[in-house]
Design an enzyme around this catalytic site. Structure first.
Site, short mmCIF file in Angstrom:
data_model
loop_
_atom_site.label_atom_id
_atom_site.label_comp_id
_atom_site.label_asym_id
_atom_site.label_seq_id
_atom_site.Cartn_x
_atom_site.Cartn_y
_atom_site.Cartn_z
CB THR A 186 -0.89 0.05 1.25
OG1 THR A 186 -0.02 0.00 2.39
CG2 THR A 186 -1.83 -1.13 1.31
CD GLU A 331 -5.36 -1.96 1.83
OE1 GLU A 331 -5.70 -1.38 0.78
OE2 GLU A 331 -4.70 -1.40 2.74
CE LYS A 444 -13.71 14.22 11.56
NZ LYS A 444 -12.38 13.77 11.20
CD1 TRP A 449 -18.10 15.52 10.48
CD2 TRP A 449 -17.96 13.63 9.30
NE1 TRP A 449 -17.67 14.54 11.32
CE2 TRP A 449 -17.58 13.37 10.63
CE3 TRP A 449 -17.95 12.58 8.38
CZ2 TRP A 449 -17.18 12.10 11.06
CZ3 TRP A 449 -17.55 11.33 8.81
CH2 TRP A 449 -17.17 11.10 10.14
#
Ligand code: AMP
Length: 548
Positions: A186, A331, A444, A449
């Site tokens: 990754t 993944e 935030k 959000w």
């Protein structure tokens, strides 16, 4: 009672043998590092993959030993995909855009035994080879006469010498389909990178799924151009799905600029291309600047980062190319969702269809997904409620290579393990998932959000904006407020005030960024995604105008 069907393992060698037998004369065209165009067939590819297997036997590589590549998309890389995995070894595709220290680290962590590289990356190999203690053979992916004389890399051999003269027949071993086939680290924005270790089974199932009509809709009638690199999650599985369906494959090599990609699309009558938004931005820029059109390209899959609406519109309205928005991750092999409409959506007005196409799409059979709140409870599929996106399925990791990072799965009340994607998303009643943000990038503000993706999408819809990245900056009252860093198109002009005004009516007032910062370039990571961590570092001394 067990079923009475033949128990044949799903192995990657079956794919290359199948395509050789059934579509052996199908073409594979590659732009090489040398700049010329190379052509041959799937049959040639299969023969040379078998020679690779013999070369690995000659090196005495054991079952599951790792063979690394530092290579562009091209025919030799494809042969390694099949020769390495087919013979029971594990193909480790390394991202050459990583820092040399990281490359040395992952080559050691993976315990790579052989490393094959395109000559473009010779300086990189020269910089790291002394630190890669497990590598006993260095192979340059070139003709014998192109091998540099004084490379300083011990025992360096050309690929053509290495495989040349070996038999073109090979008895592929038959083994457990759950055996490891390939691995990919990754990007690792925090801490050391971790590797997803794919199996023959997961890769084959993913190859079937990726070819489905509501996924990439690949067939033997297609000419397919994967611009998405073979060093990043196996080019979204296209090298495997291509063999499964027997399509023509076209590889761009190192040339991913708009002009080179366009020329290849036209010359090779490409019908389907796959890539990340930053690459398509260059392609569209080239088309627009030169008044060009596509003659054969009819669809493109775009993923890896959110695809801005402006890009979907440009492809569709100006060039007649259907954009399929895709989402996935290393993944997940990587495909998780693809955005294709259902029958009932076809009669919707164009704007409503576009609103759906912007979403990351519906889960592919094999991937189960859900969104959960802070308490781990599943949230409603109403298209509004957002939560942490979790997935499970046979081509999704259950743990990382060597157990790094411990058990990554989140258990549900039945004890079933789900992989937390790190993305925040909504899912609507029809199962269309939409990424709101990476959980660490969401802004935030006053307990609410704000999606940085939404803010970026609006900015890039402005005709003067080439690229935009939104981050949150500290605010004493609201905790965080969004600002947007913007790169202007060459020769185009827009002021801070004009751009802020452009947001009016396109998003809620409180979500409009507090400031626009014009920059020369936005930092991109090794896979072409915006590196927000780096952008935050660059803007660490920045103060909001209202606080300055
Ligand atoms: P990687 O494993 O490097 O391919 O990164 C996977 C991550 O890229 C995902 O978890 C998402 O955050 C992001 N990503 C991939 N595709 C999309 C997409 N279509 N829209 C938004 N984010 C995406």
């Amino acid at each position: 009672m067990l079923g009475l069907m033949q128990d044949r393992p799903l192995l990657i060698s079956n794919l290359i043998e199948f395509v050789d037998r059934h579509n052996g004369d199908g073409e594979i065209v590659s732009r090489r590092v040398e700049g010329d165009i190379h052509r041959y067939t799937w049959r040639d590819c299969a023969a040379r993959a078998r020679q690779v297997a013999h070369a690995l036997d000659a090196e005495k590589l054991a079952f599951s030993d790792r063979v690394a590549t530092l290579a562009w998309n091209g025919y030799r890389h494809l042969e390694l995909y099949y020769g390495v995995s087919g013979s029971g070894r594990v193909l480790h595709t390394i991202n050459p855009r990583l820092h040399p220290d990281q490359i040395a680290w992952i080559a050691n962590h993976a315990e790579d035994q052989v490393l094959c590289f395109d000559l473009t990356f010779l300086p990189l190999v020269q910089a790291v080879h002394a630190r890669c203690g497990t590598v006993k053979k260095w192979v340059a992916l070139c003709d014998a006469d192109k091998l540099p004389a004084d490379s300083g890399v011990p025992g360096l051999v050309s690929y053509e010498d290495w495989i040349g003269g070996r038999p073109t027949s090979y008895d592929w071993p038959v083994f457990d389909e759950n055996s490891a086939s390939s691995m990919c680290y990754t990007s690792g924005t925090t801490g050391n990178p971790k590797a997803a270790l794919y199996s023959h089974r997961s890769t084959t199932l993913h190859a079937y799924a990726a070819a489905l009509p509501d996924v990439m809709c690949l067939s033997a009638r297609d000419s397919v151009l994967p611009v998405v690199p073979m060093f990043h999650v196996n080019a979204w599985g296209i090298p495997y799905s291509a063999a499964l369906v027997g399509c023509k494959l076209v590889f761009p090599g190192p040339a991913m600029d708009g002009k080179s990609v366009y020329e290849l699309i036209e010359a090779e009558k490409v019908t389907f291309a796959a890539g990340v938004p930053t690459v398509w931005q260059m392609l569209l820029g080239h088309l627009q600047a030169n008044g060009l059109k596509f003659n054969t390209l009819n669809r493109t899959v775009i993923g890896g980062s959110a695809c801005p609406p402006a890009m979907i519109n440009a492809f569709r309205d100006q060039y007649g190319v259907d954009v399929l928005h895709a989402w996935g991750m290393t993944e997940m092999s990587p495909l998780g969702t693809l955005c294709t409409l259902k029958n009932k959506h076809l009669s919707l007005p164009a704007e409503e269809q576009l609103a759906l196409r912007l979403k990351q799409g519906r889960a592919i059979f094999g991937v189960d997904m859900k969104i959960v709140g802070g308490d781990g409870k599943e949230l409603a599929w109403d298209g509004k409620t957002y939560g942490d996106l979790l997935v499970k399925g046979p081509w999704i990791v259950k743990e990382y290579f060597k157990g790094e990072g411990g058990d990554p799965l989140v258990r549900d009340e039945k004890g079933d393990g789900w992989f937390p994607t790190g993305d925040v998303a909504t899912i609507d009643a029809d199962g269309f998932m939409q990424i709101t943000d990476r959980s660490k990038d969401v802004i935030k503000s006053g307990g609410e959000w704000i999606s940085s993706i939404d803010i970026e999408n609006i900015a890039v819809a402005h005709p003067a904006v080439a690229m935009a990245a939104c981050i949150g900056v500290f605010h004493p009252k609201w905790d965080e407020r969004p600002i947007v860093a913007v790169v202007k198109k060459p020769g185009a002009e827009v002021t801070r005030e004009e751009l802020l005004k452009f947001y009016e009516g396109k998003t809620a007032k409180w979500q409009i960024p507090d400031d626009v910062v014009f920059v020369e370039a936005i930092p991109l990571g090794a896979t072409g995604k915006i590196l927000k961590t780096r952008l935050r570092e660059l803007l660490k001394d920045y103060k909001l105008p209202s606080l300055a």
